[in-house]
Write an enzyme that holds these catalytic residues in place. Structure first.
Site, PDB file in Angstrom:
ATOM      1  CG  MET A 153     -11.174   3.842   1.969  1.00  0.00           C
ATOM      2  SD  MET A 153      -9.676   3.649   2.959  1.00  0.00           S
ATOM      3  CE  MET A 153      -8.459   3.761   1.657  1.00  0.00           C
ATOM      4  CG  HIS A 191      -9.317   0.751  -0.570  1.00  0.00           C
ATOM      5  ND1 HIS A 191      -8.783   0.408   0.657  1.00  0.00           N
ATOM      6  CD2 HIS A 191     -10.665   0.791  -0.384  1.00  0.00           C
ATOM      7  CE1 HIS A 191      -9.758   0.266   1.541  1.00  0.00           C
ATOM      8  NE2 HIS A 191     -10.909   0.494   0.940  1.00  0.00           N
ATOM      9  CG  HIS A 198      -4.096  -1.288  -1.708  1.00  0.00           C
ATOM     10  ND1 HIS A 198      -5.251  -1.911  -2.149  1.00  0.00           N
ATOM     11  CD2 HIS A 198      -4.460  -0.555  -0.625  1.00  0.00           C
ATOM     12  CE1 HIS A 198      -6.260  -1.582  -1.349  1.00  0.00           C
ATOM     13  NE2 HIS A 198      -5.807  -0.752  -0.424  1.00  0.00           N
ATOM     14  CB  SER A 221      -0.913   0.022   1.225  1.00  0.00           C
ATOM     15  OG  SER A 221      -1.483   1.317   1.354  1.00  0.00           O
ATOM     16  CG  MET A 276      -7.997   7.524   2.738  1.00  0.00           C
ATOM     17  SD  MET A 276      -7.068   7.477   4.285  1.00  0.00           S
ATOM     18  CE  MET A 276      -6.470   5.783   4.244  1.00  0.00           C
ATOM     19  CG  MET A 282     -12.108  -2.324   4.691  1.00  0.00           C
ATOM     20  SD  MET A 282     -10.506  -1.949   3.946  1.00  0.00           S
ATOM     21  CE  MET A 282      -9.639  -1.138   5.293  1.00  0.00           C
ATOM     22  CG  ASP A 329      -5.052   2.555   0.945  1.00  0.00           C
ATOM     23  OD1 ASP A 329      -6.078   1.870   0.797  1.00  0.00           O
ATOM     24  OD2 ASP A 329      -3.969   2.101   1.354  1.00  0.00           O
ATOM     25  CG  ASP A 382      -6.598  -2.586   2.973  1.00  0.00           C
ATOM     26  OD1 ASP A 382      -5.583  -2.385   3.642  1.00  0.00           O
ATOM     27  OD2 ASP A 382      -7.139  -1.719   2.256  1.00  0.00           O
TER      28      ASP A 382
END
Ligand code: DX5
Ligand code: ZN
Length: 241
Positions: A90, A88, A55, A30, A59, A159, A57, A194
């Site tokens: 979020m 991913h 990966h 990640s 956010m 998750m 992330d 994850d």
């Protein structure tokens, strides 16, 4: 519209030849735990060591209480690596922003089931953009929440921490969901975990049936990230072989 789809395709052709549908046990480091001042160097180190999936992330400070990075960072990184970009999201409105991320070079878009009342429309939208589609479940969200789209996604992400931050403790209570999904997903569908994946927890995750393991702290915050990644992979493969 025709022009924009051509653009999307040419962007995507520059990325990895990796096929998410091919079964296998893999680590997805990640980027969240990398050094943001030297992303290219950190990513190259794990790519050279054999990592196929990165990966990402994303956010928004709204769906989760933290802000990370967005599509401009991903677009810049796209020019520096052939790794498969596993994204991913979020964020509160995945359908609204999916196109920007696919245009930036993302190969997969994973959205959170908790963000939408129309999951099938989100899946169809992402697929029409030409990307693989994943759906993610927070620790307390049951598998039944994704019943209607289970067959139409390429990846399910369970998750094992509450999304928002790296470096949290692994929540073992989610393992029964992984066991249930392992029975239900087809061989072309990935089962990802994850959060809190490290040398002490990856065996339990692999035993439950996960095949794609996100690891941030346990890779990029180690003295030698390629070695740390190889050790995680060895543990996971030894459990599943
Ligand atoms: C958390 C992110 C994770 C995070 C994992 O919200 O989705 O991908 O980077 O970090 P570690 O491996 O440190 O738990
Ligand atoms: Zn993640």
């Amino acid at each position: 519209m025709e022009q924009s789809m051509t653009t999307l395709k040419s962007e995507r052709e520059r990325s990895s030849q990796f096929d998410l549908a091919t079964p296998g046990i893999r680590i997805a480091p990640s980027l969240l735990s990398a050094d943001f001042a030297r992303l290219e160097a950190d990513v190259s180190a794990i790519e050279d060591a054999g990592a196929e999936v990165l990966h990402l992330d994303v956010m928004d400070g709204h769906f989760v209480p933290n802000i990370s990075f967005g599509s401009p960072v991903i677009a810049s990184l796209r020019k520096r690596t052939k790794m498969y970009f596993d994204t991913h999201l979020m964020i509160a409105e995945p359908k609204r922003y999916a196109e920007a991320f696919v245009k930036a070079g993302c190969d997969n878009i994973t959205f959170h089931i908790e963000t939408t009342d129309e999951p099938k429309a989100v899946v169809d939208h992402i697929r029409a953009l030409g990307a693989n589609v994943g759906v993610s479940l927070n620790p307390t969200t049951p598998v039944s929440a994704i019943e209607d789209i289970l067959e139409s996604v390429d990846l399910v992400l369970i998750m094992s921490v509450w999304p928002g931050f790296g470096g949290q403790k692994f929540i073992a209570d989610v393992l029964p969901k992984v066991e249930e999904l392992r029975q239900r997903l087809g061989p072309h569908q990935r089962l990802q975990m994850d959060g809190g994946i490290d040398r002490n927890t990856i065996a339990a995750a692999a035993e439950a049936g996960a095949d794609l393991f996100v690891a941030g702290t346990a890779v990029f915050r180690q003295p030698d990230p390629p070695v740390a990644m190889a050790e995680l992979l060895e543990i996971a493969r030894s459990v599943r072989s």
